[in-house]
Enzyme design. Structure first.
Site, PDB file in Angstrom:
ATOM      1  CG  HIS A  62     -23.386  16.384  -9.223  1.00 45.22           C
ATOM      2  ND1 HIS A  62     -22.269  15.820  -8.643  1.00 45.22           N
ATOM      3  CD2 HIS A  62     -23.625  15.660 -10.352  1.00 45.22           C
ATOM      4  CE1 HIS A  62     -21.856  14.800  -9.387  1.00 45.22           C
ATOM      5  NE2 HIS A  62     -22.666  14.679 -10.409  1.00 45.22           N
ATOM      6  CG  ASP A 102     -31.811  -3.169   4.719  1.00 47.13           C
ATOM      7  OD1 ASP A 102     -33.002  -2.831   4.878  1.00 47.13           O
ATOM      8  OD2 ASP A 102     -31.327  -4.216   5.185  1.00 47.13           O
TER       9      ASP A 102
END
Length: 440
Positions: A162, A372
């Site tokens: 993070h 994708d």
């Protein structure tokens, strides 16, 4: 649909994947927000599920491994290591050694996962997790694991540090990796580092986080469990319409579901009516910065917004009243951007109990469901909270994500709360939503 979620994953190969082109060796500074407690050492994980029924003959591990190598050319910090400076802050050493890539195989098909509605220890096999006491300098800023299932489907488990990126930045990275997998030459959104825009000497948000940690004693909750609850788009729209008829005001889905969950959790915990409760949620601040940050900025730029109410008023008042409290908190960040994040707030609530604080995070628009790799968008996206250390500012919290493709416009609530209130929380949520849905 729930799955048994009991399965075994066998690791086939574990390698370091370097950028496909040499990257410059350098030390990069992290911003003030990147270095905040509760952010800098936190690891957040994402699971992307693909049925892949139309390209079973193609090896997803090979495709994604090659795409990772290509995208690291543009995101070289993920191919380096975090280092501690003399003042204790972290920086990134761009070593070019690469990100960790794991190829694995499950002993069953994807149906075992169901809709990933409930947490199971088996899900952690879909991620490569280091021991909780691992030093921050020894972790991999990025780990990608591709687990194939017997049906030809696969799961991509990604672990991000993070301190290098926030949720939007992680989504941007994964979309870019998908583009590389589909044959694109470079990412459609150029990644931008520019952490110097938030100088380490600026008090930007640092005081607020330190102040919050000081006023919150250690939690007495003990064990926290992960669960989930789906609120359908029909239910959300019905409630929004009822509130609009009552007030002539527009309410967002986030405001409505946050208000419902805040009330339900407070009632489930049976907090005394004389006490106060606080709701904390994150808001993206990119558009508030002057000048606005470029689209490709992938560092942390999320602000914390706080809303507080008395328990008696929260439980006896209307849902619209609670929605308005949340709205007011959101507006305060927009209107008082500079003063809110640089100076302490007046009327601080040092006496509030830690258990009375709950966090909310909206992960629906981070782009994870748009990733994708050549098999279309992910059929399902979920999170597994398996961090290195318990450094969360709040232990009890809710994350909003998109449900699977079969209910794309609803909200899936991932809950992290004591096991003793899970059933009562769901009961309270159903009671409130049914009141609006069945309203004559």
């Amino acid at each position: 649909m729930a799955g048994s979620t009991e399965f075994v994953v066998r690791s086939l190969e574990r390698v370091m994947v370097a950028p496909s082109q040499p990257s410059p060796k350098a030390f990069l500074q992290l911003s003030t927000l990147d270095n905040l407690p509760g952010v800098r050492e936190n690891i957040f994980n994402t699971l992307l599920v693909y049925n892949a029924s139309d390209r079973v003959s193609v090896d997803p591990a090979k495709v994604i491994r090659q795409a990772l190598s290509k995208v690291l050319v543009y995101y070289s910090p993920f191919a380096g290591r975090l280092r501690k400076k003399e003042n204790g802050d972290l920086e990134v050493e761009c070593t070019g050694e690469g990100a960790l890539f794991v190829e694995a195989m499950a002993d069953t098909d994807l149906s075992v996962l169901g809709d990933l509605d409930d947490y199971s220890p088996s899900l952690e096999q879909l991620l490569f997790c280091l021991p909780p006491d691992t030093d921050i300098e020894d972790i991999h800023p990025l780990v990608v694991q591709v687990t194939r299932f017997t049906c030809g489907g696969f799961v991509v488990g990604v672990s991000f540090c993070h301190g290098i990126c926030d949720g939007l930045g992680a989504g941007q990275f994964l979309i870019a990796m998908g583009e590389m997998a589909r044959g694109e030459i470079k990412p459609s959104s150029e990644p931008i580092w520019k952490r110097e825009l938030l100088k380490p000497e600026d008090p930007l948000y640092r005081f607020q986080y330190y102040h919050f940690q000081l006023i919150c004693p250690p939690s007495t909750f003990g064990k926290i469990v992960q669960g989930s609850l789906v609120i359908t788009s029909e239910t959300i729209n019905c409630i929004k319409q009822c509130l609009r008829e009552e007030s002539k005001e527009f309410c967002s889905a986030f405001e409505v579901v946050s208000a419902l969950a805040w009330i339900a959790r407070t009632r489930a915990l049976q907090i005394p009516h004389s006490e106060n409760v606080k709701l904390i949620f994150a808001m993206d601040m990119r558009k508030l910065f002057n000048p606005p940050l470029s689209k490709g900025y992938y560092g942390n730029f999320v602000g914390t917004v706080c809303a507080m109410d008395n328990v008696k008023d929260l439980l006896s008042g209307s849902l619209l009243r609670v929605v308005r409290i949340i709205k007011k908190a959101k507006v305060s960040l927009n209107e008082h951007f500079t003063s809110t994040i640089v100076t302490p707030r007046s009327g601080s609530d040092e006496s509030i109990n830690y258990e009375n604080i709950v966090g909310f995070g909206d992960r629906r628009r981070l782009g994870f469901d748009e990733v994708d790799f050549g098999w279309g968008h992910a059929d399902n996206v979920s999170l597994v909270q398996h961090g290195l250390k318990d450094v969360s500012v709040v232990q009890s919290y809710f994350l909003f994500i998109r449900p699977p493709k079969n209910n794309p416009d609803g909200i899936k609530i991932l809950s992290f709360m004591p096991p003793s209130i899970v059933k009562s929380f769901k009961f309270e949520m159903e009671t409130m939503t049914n009141k609006y849905v069945t309203k004559p």
